[in-house]
Design an enzyme around this catalytic site. Structure first.
Site, short mmCIF file in Angstrom:
data_model
loop_
_atom_site.label_atom_id
_atom_site.label_comp_id
_atom_site.label_asym_id
_atom_site.label_seq_id
_atom_site.Cartn_x
_atom_site.Cartn_y
_atom_site.Cartn_z
N GLN A 27 36.84 -13.87 -2.30
CA GLN A 27 35.50 -13.31 -2.30
C GLN A 27 35.53 -11.79 -2.26
O GLN A 27 34.71 -11.12 -2.88
CB GLN A 27 34.70 -13.83 -1.10
CG GLN A 27 34.41 -15.32 -1.15
CD GLN A 27 33.67 -15.78 0.09
OE1 GLN A 27 32.91 -15.01 0.68
NE2 GLN A 27 33.89 -17.03 0.49
N CYS A 28 36.45 -11.23 -1.50
CA CYS A 28 36.56 -9.77 -1.40
C CYS A 28 37.35 -9.22 -2.59
O CYS A 28 38.16 -9.92 -3.20
CB CYS A 28 37.27 -9.37 -0.11
SG CYS A 28 36.37 -9.87 1.38
N THR A 29 37.10 -7.96 -2.90
CA THR A 29 37.86 -7.29 -3.95
C THR A 29 39.17 -6.82 -3.36
O THR A 29 39.27 -5.72 -2.79
CB THR A 29 37.07 -6.11 -4.53
OG1 THR A 29 35.79 -6.56 -4.95
CG2 THR A 29 37.80 -5.50 -5.72
#
Length: 721
Positions: free
Chosen positions: A582-584
């Site tokens: 979900q996070c970059t």
């Protein structure tokens, strides 16, 4: 000829005579001159060290305790080309600004300043005065007797200026002898003094003569005084009048005439061969002649015959002293300048220095005028904003709905720990505050707003709010020239891509993987610009981009957008993903590289003759060589890998089945507006149906390959792939 029997008897003999000594000229430089010189140096002169004609100003002494200076103002320098149409011809007739011609030598380095051959420069200006005397020019325009010289070095990083004035004076050899010197009121009878005061005030009140610094005073037998120009000497020397050679004296001292008398005596001796001279040092008080402050003196001149016959160039003196020493002066304006103004000058310095040698064609105006919209104020948004400011972009709008988290400041360069406290500030607002702290002159705006995305259905109760945000996003894109897509997810780029294609805006995408990145410019919109009322708000830069014909970029080969290679519509990419998905999650060095390339790509577009319609160019390609660009090639896509430390340029043409920029999609948006947007958000397969991707997938699934198993004996030379 006797130059005048004045009321008090003059001394006879030389037993009490002394060498005539002159009070040196003093200089004063207004801050505006240095600011103007800095601008001229950066914007026009560059590394050119050619001499520059300048104008100084001075006036007669107007106070018994203070001498006047030769002053340089902003208007002393020639106007820049951009100001030519705004500059009115300098008007004559300012009693407080007698114009004096000068020359400026501004060097590129401090070492060059100290290495100047000062004696040769002084001699060169003195030769001009000598030539003006013997050609008669000094009699027609007496201000040339006051020619001056200024050498300087402008340190534009520290805003300090090294400079040195010279007021060239032709030295009489032997020196002039002073016989007598007294206040004018003691030399003249009461009637002569009253008449001289009256004609001096009249001379100074006339716009035709108020700034003429040298003149003749004639006093007839009836004590009536008149003032004439120096050129009238030959015609009036036989009328039996008494004569004084007058000049505007900047000096206030009661026992010394001012510096201008030196070259006046040289003219008198050389042109008219006089050996006894009565001179008049004209001074004022509150704008009127003051004969108690003014001086009249008698001097004896004796020089060689060669000097008189113009065969011998006299020696010259005149370098200004600094606190009793013959050394240059230095002034620093950094502390006195407004911090914002100083920041603007410093920020522009690197860009303007580029134009001196490396990039003379750099258009700073188009950069400063560009309005940039940054969608996303995270890792990429922070870096892009700073890069834009470094390139001279001053109008930046950031859009983001998120707040600053504790994990952000280390990777997102516009935030600090304070922005994370109490639940965190909105990124858009915190980023703007940071930009303004870095550079107060930036015109930054933060917009807290979410971007609607396909695959993220909107509940019915939120439809009005979401559609209002969509309309606001359309307005933002219409009012800007450039759109940067810097958001975290793929689907969040769909709506801005559609709206930018609809408005034909320069659009640049930067996207990150773990150790790879993509930077690309979107092609022009498929249908051109929208001719509606919103177009009235578009600035000149967007209008210029819209003036190019689509055929300039070859319509059949329109460059693609971020979605042109997709065979499915964008969907929710965050559902059922782990935290790291979900996070970059990227290598920290990736974002600065991609951000820098994104901004460099924009600068290339703005300087390309075809702008947004420019074709994709490759290094060493024959096509890109047809138009030589000072900034290099203009690629379509740049893909890089940190793991391989590699980078490549690619091109992808537009797709008729693109879900964001194809004619079908843009036309449907223009026809249905926000109803179309809402349907695309709630039903992603609608985009696939509209663009033909559904049919394409069906065709691909039903396609069968027929293999030819027959072997031809003649095919023995096949190459295995």
């Amino acid at each position: 000829m006797e130059t005048g029997k004045l009321q008090l008897p003059t001394m006879t003999g030389n037993e009490n005579a002394t060498v005539l000594q002159f009070a040196p000229f003093q200089s004063a430089v207004d801050e505006g001159f240095w600011h103007r010189l800095s601008s001229l140096k950066l914007n026009q002169l560059g590394i050119d060290e050619s001499p520059i004609p300048i104008t100084g100003f001075y006036a007669p002494c107007s106070h018994s305790q203070v001498s006047n200076h030769l002053t340089l103002l902003a208007e002393s320098l020639p106007p820049e080309p951009s100001e030519q149409s705004l500059v009115t011809p300098s008007s004559r007739g300012n009693r407080n600004k007698c114009s004096v011609p000068g020359i400026l030598y501004n060097t590129n380095t401090l070492e060059g300043f100290h290495a100047l051959d000062k004696q040769s420069l002084l001699k060169a200006e003195a030769e001009k005065i000598w030539e003006d005397i013997h050609s008669g020019k000094a009699e027609d325009d007496s201000a040339v007797l006051l020619r001056f010289l200024l050498i300087s070095f402008a340190d534009l990083k520290k805003w300090s200026f090294h400079y040195w004035f010279a007021f060239p004076a032709l030295a009489l050899d032997p020196p002039a002898t002073l016989v007598d010197l007294r206040p004018a009121s003691l030399w003249l009878s009461l009637e002569e003094a009253e008449s001289l005061s009256a004609v001096c005030n009249e001379w100074r009140s006339s716009s035709a003569t108020t700034d003429v610094p040298f003149f003749l005073v004639s006093i007839d037998s009836n004590s009536h005084a008149t003032i004439k120009h120096l050129k009238d000497w030959e015609s009036c020397q036989h009328d039996g009048h008494k004569f004084l050679f007058g000049f505007y004296d900047p000096c206030h001292l009661p026992s010394n005439p001012g510096w201008p008398l030196r070259n006046l005596l040289a003219l008198i001796c050389s042109r008219w061969k006089l050996e006894k001279v009565h001179f008049f040092c004209y001074r004022e008080n509150r704008g009127f002649a003051d004969l108690s402050l003014s001086l009249i003196g008698e001097a004896l001149i004796s020089v060689s015959q060669g000097w008189k016959d113009y065969q011998q160039m006299p020696n010259a003196v005149g370098w200004e002293f600094n606190r009793g020493k013959k050394v240059p002066r230095c002034i620093s304006l950094a502390k006195s300048m407004d911090p914002t103004r100083l920041a603007i000058s410093a920020a522009d310095l690197n860009l303007k220095l580029m134009r001196w040698r490396a990039l003379p064609s750099l258009n700073l105006n188009i950069l400063s005028a560009a309005k940039c919209l940054l969608l996303g104020a995270g890792t990429l948004g922070c870096q892009v904003a700073r890069m834009l400011m470094a390139w001279g972009v001053r109008k930046i709008t950031l859009v983001d709905s998120g707040k600053v988290a504790m994990s952000n400041p280390l990777r997102q360069s516009l935030y600090t720990l304070d922005d994370c406290l109490n639940g965190g500030d909105f990124k858009a607002a915190a980023a703007v505050k940071s930009l303004q702290r870095i550079f107060p002159a930036v015109e930054a705006e933060g917009v807290v707003m979410a971007i609607a995305m396909p695959g993220h259905p909107v509940p019915s109760q939120q439809e009005d709010s979401v559609l209002e945000d969509c309309r606001r996003l359309q307005d933002l894109i219409d009012s800007h020239d450039v759109v940067f897509l810097l958001t975290d997810t793929r689907e969040s780029r769909w709506l801005p891509t559609l709206l930018s294609a609809n408005s034909n805006k320069i659009t640049i995408t930067a996207a990150l993987g773990f150790d790879s990145f993509l930077v690309m410019r979107h092609g022009a919109g498929p249908l051109g610009t929208v001719n509606d009322s919103k177009a009235d708000g578009v600035n000149n830069l967007s209008a210029e981009m819209g003036n190019f014909s689509l055929m300039d970029g070859d319509r059949e080969h329109r460059l693609g957008c971020y979605f042109c290679n997709d065979v499915v519509a964008p969907v929710d990419s965050t559902a059922n993903r782990t935290l790291d998905q979900q996070c970059t999650v990227t290598r920290p060095g990736l974002a600065p590289i991609a951000s820098a390339l994104a901004v460099e790509l924009l600068v290339g577009i703005l300087h390309h003759p075809h702008g947004i319609y420019g074709k994709a160019e490759f290094a060493n390609s024959t096509d890109s060589g047809s138009i030589e660009q000072p900034l290099g090639i203009l690629p379509h896509q740049v893909r890089g890998s940190l793991s391989q430390f590699s980078q490549m340029t690619l091109v992808g043409h537009s797709s008729n089945s693109c879900t964001a920029c194809s004619c079908n999609v843009v036309s449907e948006y223009r026809e249905r507006g926000m109803d179309f947007v809402l349907q695309a958000i709630n039903h992603p397969t609608y985009l696939e149906d509209l663009t033909g991707l559904t049919e394409l997938m069906k065709s691909a699934n039903s396609f069968q390959l027929d293999w030819d198993n027959e072997i031809d004996d003649d095919d023995n030379d096949c190459v295995e792939i």
